[in-house]
Design a protein around this motif. Structure first.
Motif, mmCIF file in Angstrom:
data_model
loop_
_atom_site.group_PDB
_atom_site.id
_atom_site.type_symbol
_atom_site.label_atom_id
_atom_site.label_comp_id
_atom_site.label_asym_id
_atom_site.label_seq_id
_atom_site.Cartn_x
_atom_site.Cartn_y
_atom_site.Cartn_z
ATOM 1 N N ARG A 140 10.805 6.169 34.223
ATOM 2 C CA ARG A 140 9.945 7.081 33.451
ATOM 3 C C ARG A 140 9.246 6.368 32.311
ATOM 4 N NH1 ARG A 140 14.491 11.317 33.471
ATOM 5 N NH2 ARG A 140 15.249 9.953 31.875
ATOM 6 N N ASP A 141 9.874 5.351 31.750
ATOM 7 C CA ASP A 141 9.315 4.691 30.577
ATOM 8 C C ASP A 141 8.557 3.409 30.881
ATOM 9 O OD1 ASP A 141 11.563 3.331 31.348
ATOM 10 O OD2 ASP A 141 12.361 3.068 29.333
ATOM 11 N N GLY A 142 8.360 3.073 32.154
ATOM 12 C CA GLY A 142 7.590 1.881 32.493
ATOM 13 C C GLY A 142 8.107 1.208 33.743
ATOM 14 N N ALA A 143 7.740 -0.040 33.920
ATOM 15 C CA ALA A 143 8.107 -0.781 35.129
ATOM 16 C C ALA A 143 8.507 -2.203 34.772
ATOM 17 C CB ALA A 143 6.933 -0.801 36.100
ATOM 18 N N ALA A 144 9.375 -2.765 35.602
ATOM 19 C CA ALA A 144 9.805 -4.149 35.425
ATOM 20 C C ALA A 144 9.821 -4.804 36.807
ATOM 21 C CB ALA A 144 11.194 -4.210 34.797
ATOM 22 N N PRO A 145 9.431 -6.062 36.891
ATOM 23 C CA PRO A 145 9.396 -6.734 38.193
ATOM 24 C C PRO A 145 10.796 -6.862 38.795
ATOM 25 C CG PRO A 145 8.581 -8.173 36.438
ATOM 26 C CD PRO A 145 8.984 -6.904 35.804
ATOM 27 N N LEU A 146 10.861 -6.740 40.107
ATOM 28 C CA LEU A 146 12.117 -6.945 40.826
ATOM 29 C C LEU A 146 12.353 -8.438 41.024
ATOM 30 C CD1 LEU A 146 11.718 -4.129 43.490
ATOM 31 C CD2 LEU A 146 13.332 -4.178 41.587
ATOM 32 N N PRO A 147 13.587 -8.844 41.296
ATOM 33 C CA PRO A 147 13.873 -10.273 41.497
ATOM 34 C C PRO A 147 12.983 -10.928 42.548
ATOM 35 C CG PRO A 147 15.920 -9.054 41.321
ATOM 36 C CD PRO A 147 14.808 -8.036 41.356
ATOM 37 N N ARG A 148 12.638 -10.199 43.592
ATOM 38 C CA ARG A 148 11.778 -10.770 44.637
ATOM 39 C C ARG A 148 10.416 -11.181 44.065
ATOM 40 N NH1 ARG A 148 10.054 -7.661 50.168
ATOM 41 N NH2 ARG A 148 8.657 -9.274 50.917
ATOM 42 N N ALA A 149 9.881 -10.382 43.156
ATOM 43 C CA ALA A 149 8.598 -10.712 42.527
ATOM 44 C C ALA A 149 8.725 -11.983 41.694
ATOM 45 C CB ALA A 149 8.119 -9.553 41.663
ATOM 46 N N ALA A 150 9.858 -12.161 41.025
ATOM 47 C CA ALA A 150 10.084 -13.376 40.242
ATOM 48 C C ALA A 150 10.130 -14.594 41.154
ATOM 49 C CB ALA A 150 11.385 -13.260 39.450
ATOM 50 N N ARG A 151 10.771 -14.451 42.307
ATOM 51 C CA ARG A 151 10.814 -15.579 43.258
ATOM 52 C C ARG A 151 9.410 -15.927 43.752
ATOM 53 N NH1 ARG A 151 15.451 -12.742 44.992
ATOM 54 N NH2 ARG A 151 14.293 -11.811 46.719
ATOM 55 N N ARG A 152 8.596 -14.910 44.026
ATOM 56 C CA ARG A 152 7.223 -15.178 44.475
ATOM 57 C C ARG A 152 6.436 -15.907 43.396
ATOM 58 N NH1 ARG A 152 7.328 -9.782 46.590
ATOM 59 N NH2 ARG A 152 6.148 -9.125 44.785
ATOM 60 N N LEU A 153 6.631 -15.523 42.131
ATOM 61 C CA LEU A 153 5.934 -16.197 41.040
ATOM 62 C C LEU A 153 6.365 -17.660 40.961
ATOM 63 C CD1 LEU A 153 4.056 -16.250 38.607
ATOM 64 C CD2 LEU A 153 5.965 -15.424 37.228
ATOM 65 N N ARG A 154 7.674 -17.922 41.053
ATOM 66 C CA ARG A 154 8.148 -19.318 41.014
ATOM 67 C C ARG A 154 7.558 -20.118 42.175
ATOM 68 N NH1 ARG A 154 12.958 -16.824 39.417
ATOM 69 N NH2 ARG A 154 13.818 -16.912 41.515
#
Length: 126
Positions: free
Chosen positions: A79-93
Motif C-alpha cells: 500500500r505504501d509503495g514498491a521495492a524490487p524483488l531479488p530477481r530484479a537485483a540479479r538482473r541489474l547485476r
C-alpha cells in the motif's frame, strides 16, 4: 503521466481504498474484503472511460488476496509503495557485468535508459 494525475488523486479518496499504486500503466488498488475493492475498480474503469476516453485492457480484473504484499512487475508492491524483488537485483547485476566486460554492445546503447530506470527504483523508490 499528467493525463492520469487526476486519477491518482481521485483513487486514493475512493471509499474502501486503503492503498493505491500506479506503475506506468498498471493500477493496483488495495482494500479490505471484496466489495470495496470491486466498487473502486469499477469506479476507476468508469472514470477513465468518461473523463479520459481510455479503455482498460481487463475491465473485470480479478481481485487477488495479497495479505499486504503483491508480487508483480518484478517488485513487491505494498500500500505504501514498491521495492524490487531479488530477481530484479540479479538482473541489474547481470546488466552491469555485461557492460563492464564489454560483451554486449546492446547494453552500451541502452545504458542510460536501462540502468537509470532500474537504479531509480532501487535507490529512490517506485
Amino acid at each position: 503521466h499528467v493525463l492520469l494525475d487526476a486519477l491518482d488523486h481521485r483513487a486514493v479518496r475512493l471509499p474502501g481504498v486503503t492503498g493505491y499504486v500506479r506503475y506506468v500503466d498498471h493500477i493496483f488498488l488495495f482494500g479490505r474484503g471484496r466489495a470495496a475493492p470491486r466498487a473502486a475498480r469499477d469506479a476507476v474503469v468508469a472514470w477513465l472511460g468518461a473523463e479520459r476516453g481510455l479503455r482498460v485492457k481487463h475491465e473485470d480484473a480479478p481481485l487477488i488476496p495479497c495479505r499486504g504484499v503483491l508480487h508483480a512487475l518484478g517488485h513487491a508492491i505494498r500500500r505504501d509503495g514498491a521495492a524490487p524483488l531479488p530477481r530484479a537485483a540479479r538482473r541489474l547485476r547481470r546488466r552491469v557485468r555485461r557492460l563492464v566486460r564489454g560483451r554486449d554492445r546492446r547494453w552500451r546503447q541502452h545504458l542510460d535508459r536501462s540502468l537509470a530506470s532500474t537504479a531509480g527504483v532501487f535507490f529512490f523508490g517506485a
